[in-house]
Design a protein around this motif. Structure first.
Motif, mmCIF file in Angstrom:
data_model
loop_
_atom_site.group_PDB
_atom_site.id
_atom_site.type_symbol
_atom_site.label_atom_id
_atom_site.label_comp_id
_atom_site.label_asym_id
_atom_site.label_seq_id
_atom_site.Cartn_x
_atom_site.Cartn_y
_atom_site.Cartn_z
ATOM 1 N N UNK A 1 -24.915 82.281 -79.083
ATOM 2 C CA UNK A 1 -23.488 82.980 -78.932
ATOM 3 C C UNK A 1 -23.281 83.070 -77.471
ATOM 4 N N UNK A 2 -22.079 82.777 -77.092
ATOM 5 C CA UNK A 2 -21.830 83.131 -75.847
ATOM 6 C C UNK A 2 -21.146 84.493 -75.845
ATOM 7 N N UNK A 3 -21.693 85.352 -74.722
ATOM 8 C CA UNK A 3 -21.067 86.588 -74.407
ATOM 9 C C UNK A 3 -20.441 86.764 -73.110
ATOM 10 N N UNK A 4 -19.501 87.572 -72.856
ATOM 11 C CA UNK A 4 -19.267 87.713 -71.455
ATOM 12 C C UNK A 4 -19.350 89.337 -70.994
ATOM 13 N N UNK A 5 -20.030 89.372 -69.753
ATOM 14 C CA UNK A 5 -20.178 90.627 -69.656
ATOM 15 C C UNK A 5 -19.835 91.024 -68.203
ATOM 16 N N UNK A 6 -18.971 92.143 -68.179
ATOM 17 C CA UNK A 6 -18.390 92.444 -66.991
ATOM 18 C C UNK A 6 -19.168 93.626 -66.381
ATOM 19 N N UNK A 7 -19.607 93.669 -64.962
ATOM 20 C CA UNK A 7 -20.421 94.728 -64.279
ATOM 21 C C UNK A 7 -19.673 95.013 -63.139
ATOM 22 N N UNK A 8 -19.717 96.358 -62.845
ATOM 23 C CA UNK A 8 -19.157 96.632 -61.473
ATOM 24 C C UNK A 8 -20.623 97.073 -60.767
ATOM 25 N N UNK A 9 -20.809 96.796 -59.590
ATOM 26 C CA UNK A 9 -22.044 96.973 -58.798
ATOM 27 C C UNK A 9 -21.982 96.852 -57.130
ATOM 28 N N UNK A 10 -22.947 97.445 -56.567
ATOM 29 C CA UNK A 10 -22.574 97.753 -55.193
ATOM 30 C C UNK A 10 -22.678 96.207 -54.597
ATOM 31 N N UNK A 11 -21.740 96.047 -53.524
ATOM 32 C CA UNK A 11 -21.430 94.788 -52.889
ATOM 33 C C UNK A 11 -22.580 94.862 -51.671
ATOM 34 N N UNK A 12 -23.665 94.104 -51.990
ATOM 35 C CA UNK A 12 -24.760 94.167 -51.096
ATOM 36 C C UNK A 12 -25.817 93.022 -51.716
ATOM 37 N N UNK A 13 -26.660 92.322 -50.679
ATOM 38 C CA UNK A 13 -27.461 91.533 -50.776
ATOM 39 C C UNK A 13 -28.493 91.968 -51.867
ATOM 40 N N UNK A 14 -28.825 91.085 -52.855
ATOM 41 C CA UNK A 14 -29.688 91.239 -53.917
ATOM 42 C C UNK A 14 -29.159 91.830 -55.303
ATOM 43 N N UNK A 15 -27.708 92.365 -55.189
ATOM 44 C CA UNK A 15 -27.402 93.034 -56.542
ATOM 45 C C UNK A 15 -27.088 91.940 -57.568
ATOM 46 N N UNK A 16 -26.718 90.644 -57.162
ATOM 47 C CA UNK A 16 -26.146 89.676 -58.116
ATOM 48 C C UNK A 16 -27.649 89.353 -58.724
ATOM 49 N N UNK A 17 -28.459 89.003 -57.912
ATOM 50 C CA UNK A 17 -30.060 88.805 -58.511
ATOM 51 C C UNK A 17 -30.670 89.661 -59.422
ATOM 52 N N UNK A 18 -30.251 91.073 -59.095
ATOM 53 C CA UNK A 18 -30.746 91.834 -59.818
ATOM 54 C C UNK A 18 -30.586 91.995 -61.152
ATOM 55 N N UNK A 19 -28.988 91.746 -61.327
ATOM 56 C CA UNK A 19 -28.200 91.568 -62.626
ATOM 57 C C UNK A 19 -29.014 90.483 -63.378
ATOM 58 N N UNK A 20 -29.116 89.245 -62.634
ATOM 59 C CA UNK A 20 -29.431 88.091 -63.277
ATOM 60 C C UNK A 20 -30.863 88.254 -63.880
ATOM 61 N N UNK A 21 -31.677 88.751 -63.140
ATOM 62 C CA UNK A 21 -33.061 89.152 -63.607
ATOM 63 C C UNK A 21 -33.056 89.964 -64.794
#
Length: 89
Positions: A1-21
């Motif tokens: 099943x596909x889910x959409x998840x909305x996140x608010x996070x610090x805009x700094x290097x590594x933040x997207x990687x942390x979410x993906x991990x």
């Protein structure tokens, strides 16, 4: 099943990687990601993930709760899209 998840996070290097991990460790497969806004050192992003049928959503909620600096503002099923047909040669 596909889910959409909305996140608010610090805009700094590594933040997207942390979410993906974190999503991957919970069992989700990221299939799409979109940056919705960036302002005052924060970003809002949408992740579309493939979630295993029958898997416990608590794994996903528990993973996001352990991440510092970001929070999920909701999740839901994205609009249904028909997968492109694949033809074999």
């Amino acid at each position: 099943m596909l889910l959409r998840i909305r996140v608010r996070l610090p805009d700094r290097p590594g933040s997207l990687g942390q979410v993906a991990r974190t999503l991957g460790a919970a069992g989700a497969d990221v299939v799409q990601m979109a940056v919705l806004e960036r302002d005052n050192g924060r970003a809002m992003d949408d992740f579309t993930v493939a979630w295993p049928t029958g898997a416990d959503f608590e794994r996903l909620a528990g993973g996001s709760a352990r991440c510092r600096g970001w929070r999920s503002s909701g999740s839901g099923r994205p609009p249904s899209r028909r997968a492109p047909s694949r033809t074999r040669p």
